[in-house]
Design a protein around this motif. Structure first.
Motif, PDB file in Angstrom:
ATOM      1  N   GLY A 262       0.690  -1.180   0.044  1.00 28.44           N
ATOM      2  CA  GLY A 262       0.151  -0.011   0.129  1.00 28.44           C
ATOM      3  C   GLY A 262       0.976   1.270   0.120  1.00 28.44           C
ATOM      4  N   ARG A 263       0.289   2.209  -0.269  1.00 32.16           N
ATOM      5  CA  ARG A 263       0.791   3.855  -0.369  1.00 32.16           C
ATOM      6  C   ARG A 263       0.174   4.519   0.701  1.00 32.16           C
ATOM      7  N   GLU A 264       0.968   5.404   1.363  1.00 37.02           N
ATOM      8  CA  GLU A 264       0.173   6.360   2.315  1.00 37.02           C
ATOM      9  C   GLU A 264      -0.802   7.177   1.763  1.00 37.02           C
ATOM     10  N   TYR A 265      -0.553   7.428   0.523  1.00 31.73           N
ATOM     11  CA  TYR A 265      -1.610   8.555   0.138  1.00 31.73           C
ATOM     12  C   TYR A 265      -1.919   7.889  -1.615  1.00 31.73           C
ATOM     13  N   ARG A 266      -3.087   7.810  -1.875  1.00 28.19           N
ATOM     14  CA  ARG A 266      -3.271   7.444  -3.065  1.00 28.19           C
ATOM     15  C   ARG A 266      -4.461   8.122  -3.621  1.00 28.19           C
ATOM     16  N   SER A 267      -4.537   8.922  -4.865  1.00 23.68           N
ATOM     17  CA  SER A 267      -5.610   9.538  -4.959  1.00 23.68           C
ATOM     18  C   SER A 267      -6.247   9.440  -6.783  1.00 23.68           C
ATOM     19  N   GLU A 268      -5.291   8.772  -7.314  1.00 19.50           N
ATOM     20  CA  GLU A 268      -5.700   8.559  -8.794  1.00 19.50           C
ATOM     21  C   GLU A 268      -6.533   7.471  -9.216  1.00 19.50           C
ATOM     22  N   PHE A 269      -7.197   7.394 -10.186  1.00 17.84           N
ATOM     23  CA  PHE A 269      -8.087   6.195 -10.377  1.00 17.84           C
ATOM     24  C   PHE A 269      -7.271   5.643 -11.906  1.00 17.84           C
ATOM     25  N   HIS A 270      -7.181   4.269 -11.732  1.00 21.20           N
ATOM     26  CA  HIS A 270      -6.475   3.962 -12.939  1.00 21.20           C
ATOM     27  C   HIS A 270      -7.246   3.000 -13.917  1.00 21.20           C
ATOM     28  N   ILE A 271      -7.238   3.163 -15.084  1.00 21.41           N
ATOM     29  CA  ILE A 271      -7.925   2.711 -16.019  1.00 21.41           C
ATOM     30  C   ILE A 271      -7.049   1.644 -16.744  1.00 21.41           C
ATOM     31  N   ASN A 272      -7.446   0.361 -16.522  1.00 20.25           N
ATOM     32  CA  ASN A 272      -6.554  -0.582 -17.007  1.00 20.25           C
ATOM     33  C   ASN A 272      -7.339  -1.339 -18.276  1.00 20.25           C
ATOM     34  N   PRO A 273      -6.515  -1.608 -19.334  1.00 21.76           N
ATOM     35  CA  PRO A 273      -7.181  -2.129 -20.568  1.00 21.76           C
ATOM     36  C   PRO A 273      -7.199  -3.666 -20.581  1.00 21.76           C
ATOM     37  N   SER A 274      -6.979  -4.445 -19.419  1.00 20.92           N
ATOM     38  CA  SER A 274      -7.337  -5.704 -19.226  1.00 20.92           C
ATOM     39  C   SER A 274      -7.892  -5.678 -17.797  1.00 20.92           C
ATOM     40  N   ASP A 275      -8.541  -6.938 -17.622  1.00 19.17           N
ATOM     41  CA  ASP A 275      -9.385  -7.378 -16.621  1.00 19.17           C
ATOM     42  C   ASP A 275      -8.409  -7.772 -15.520  1.00 19.17           C
ATOM     43  N   GLU A 276      -8.665  -7.372 -14.209  1.00 16.03           N
ATOM     44  CA  GLU A 276      -7.785  -7.588 -13.124  1.00 16.03           C
ATOM     45  C   GLU A 276      -8.434  -8.430 -12.034  1.00 16.03           C
ATOM     46  N   MET A 277      -7.511  -9.190 -11.326  1.00 16.81           N
ATOM     47  CA  MET A 277      -8.115 -10.184 -10.041  1.00 16.81           C
ATOM     48  C   MET A 277      -7.402  -9.430  -8.790  1.00 16.81           C
ATOM     49  N   MET A 278      -7.910  -9.163  -7.795  1.00 18.28           N
ATOM     50  CA  MET A 278      -7.014  -8.699  -6.791  1.00 18.28           C
ATOM     51  C   MET A 278      -7.602  -9.612  -5.453  1.00 18.28           C
ATOM     52  N   TYR A 279      -6.338 -10.058  -4.857  1.00 22.19           N
ATOM     53  CA  TYR A 279      -6.440 -10.704  -3.478  1.00 22.19           C
ATOM     54  C   TYR A 279      -5.595 -10.143  -2.391  1.00 22.19           C
ATOM     55  N   MET A 280      -6.582  -9.856  -1.503  1.00 24.20           N
ATOM     56  CA  MET A 280      -5.848  -9.190  -0.410  1.00 24.20           C
ATOM     57  C   MET A 280      -5.275 -10.065   0.583  1.00 24.20           C
ATOM     58  N   VAL A 281      -3.994 -10.113   0.333  1.00 25.50           N
ATOM     59  CA  VAL A 281      -2.892 -11.154   1.247  1.00 25.50           C
ATOM     60  C   VAL A 281      -2.904 -10.644   2.656  1.00 25.50           C
ATOM     61  N   LYS A 282      -2.900  -9.366   2.922  1.00 26.37           N
ATOM     62  CA  LYS A 282      -2.749  -8.828   4.428  1.00 26.37           C
ATOM     63  C   LYS A 282      -3.265  -7.642   4.543  1.00 26.37           C
ATOM     64  N   GLY A 283      -4.268  -7.255   5.627  1.00 27.88           N
ATOM     65  CA  GLY A 283      -4.687  -6.199   5.610  1.00 27.88           C
ATOM     66  C   GLY A 283      -6.058  -6.058   5.029  1.00 27.88           C
ATOM     67  N   GLN A 284      -6.451  -4.519   4.970  1.00 23.46           N
ATOM     68  CA  GLN A 284      -7.978  -4.284   4.304  1.00 23.46           C
ATOM     69  C   GLN A 284      -7.551  -3.292   3.357  1.00 23.46           C
ATOM     70  N   MET A 285      -8.521  -3.368   2.133  1.00 21.67           N
ATOM     71  CA  MET A 285      -8.299  -2.230   1.434  1.00 21.67           C
ATOM     72  C   MET A 285      -9.770  -1.974   0.897  1.00 21.67           C
ATOM     73  N   ASN A 286      -9.710  -0.265   0.633  1.00 21.18           N
ATOM     74  CA  ASN A 286     -10.686   0.206   0.085  1.00 21.18           C
ATOM     75  C   ASN A 286     -10.623   0.508  -1.392  1.00 21.18           C
ATOM     76  N   LEU A 287     -11.440  -0.177  -2.130  1.00 21.38           N
ATOM     77  CA  LEU A 287     -11.284  -0.088  -3.466  1.00 21.38           C
ATOM     78  C   LEU A 287     -12.045   0.959  -4.010  1.00 21.38           C
ATOM     79  N   HIS A 288     -11.724   2.305  -4.389  1.00 17.45           N
ATOM     80  CA  HIS A 288     -12.530   3.193  -4.724  1.00 17.45           C
ATOM     81  C   HIS A 288     -12.507   2.847  -6.360  1.00 17.45           C
ATOM     82  N   TYR A 289     -13.935   3.159  -6.928  1.00 21.97           N
ATOM     83  CA  TYR A 289     -14.232   3.005  -8.258  1.00 21.97           C
ATOM     84  C   TYR A 289     -15.180   4.022  -8.832  1.00 21.97           C
ATOM     85  N   ARG A 290     -15.230   4.232  -9.969  1.00 22.16           N
ATOM     86  CA  ARG A 290     -16.276   5.142 -10.581  1.00 22.16           C
ATOM     87  C   ARG A 290     -17.304   4.414 -11.510  1.00 22.16           C
TER      88      ARG A 290
END
Length: 170
Positions: A40-68
Motif C-alpha cells: 500500500g501507499r500512504e496516499y493514493r488519489s488517482e483512478f487507474h483505467i486498465n485495458p485488461s481485467d484484473e483480479m485482486m486478492y488481499m493477502v494482508k490487511g484491508q483495502m478500500n477499492l474506490h471506483y467510478r
C-alpha cells in the motif's frame, strides 16, 4: 529450455517488499499473464483505467477499492484480508490500503497498442482534474509512481478549473 512453475510465499515476498521500500514486486510477467504483489501507499488519489481485467486478492490487511460507476459516481468496495475481487477492464479504480498491507494482482500483460490511463478528480467538487496515459511494456518500471510524479510536480494539473481548489502534494 527448462519449464518453470514458480511458487511464491506471499507473506515472505511482502516482507521483502516492505524492507526494500519498493511498492511492487513483479512475480512473473509473461505474454498472457502478469502477477505482482503490491504494498500500500500512504496516499493514493488517482483512478487507474486498465485495458485488461484484473483480479485482486488481499493477502494482508484491508483495502478500500474506490471506483467510478459508468455514470461517474464514486463508490467504495471494501476488501478484507483473504478476499478477492474482479475488476473488469475499463473501470476507473483506485486501490487504497496502508503500506503494511499486501495485495496480489493478476492481469494480462499489455498488448503493444494498449494504453493505461490515470485520472485525478477535484477533492472539493469532484470535477475532472488531469489524466496521464502510458503504454506499460514492463510493470517493473512502476508506472503508477511515474504518473504520480508527473501529476504532483505540476500545480497546473492539480488546480481545479471549476472551483479553483489545488490538490495538495502528498
Amino acid at each position: 529450455m527448462m519449464f518453470k512453475m514458480p511458487i511464491v510465499d506471499l507473506m515472505k515476498e511482502g516482507d521483502k517488499l516492505a524492507e526494500s521500500g519498493k511498492r511492487v514486486s513483479v512475480l512473473w510477467q509473461e505474454p498472457e499473464s502478469l502477477v505482482f504483489l503490491a504494498r500500500g501507499r500512504e496516499y493514493r488519489s488517482e483512478f487507474h483505467i486498465n485495458p485488461s481485467d484484473e483480479m485482486m486478492y488481499m493477502v494482508k490487511g484491508q483495502m478500500n477499492l474506490h471506483y467510478r460507476t459508468p455514470e461517474g459516481k464514486e463508490e467504495i468496495a471494501v476488501l478484507s484480508q483473504g478476499s478477492v475481487i474482479y475488476t473488469p477492464s475499463g473501470i476507473p479504480h483506485s486501490p487504497r490500503f496502508p503500506p503494511d498491507a499486501y495485495l496480489l494482482v493478476q492481469e494480462r500483460k499489455r498488448k503493444p497498442e494498449e494504453i493505461d490511463r490515470f485520472q485525478w478528480f477535484c477533492p472539493s467538487c469532484d470535477a475532472f482534474l488531469h489524466e496521464e496515459s502510458c503504454h506499460v511494456a514492463d510493470y517493473k518500471a512502476d508506472p503508477v509512481s511515474k504518473a504520480y510524479q508527473r501529476f504532483f510536480d505540476s500545480e497546473e494539473f492539480r488546480t481545479c478549473k471549476s472551483c479553483g481548489t489545488v490538490m495538495p502534494k502528498p
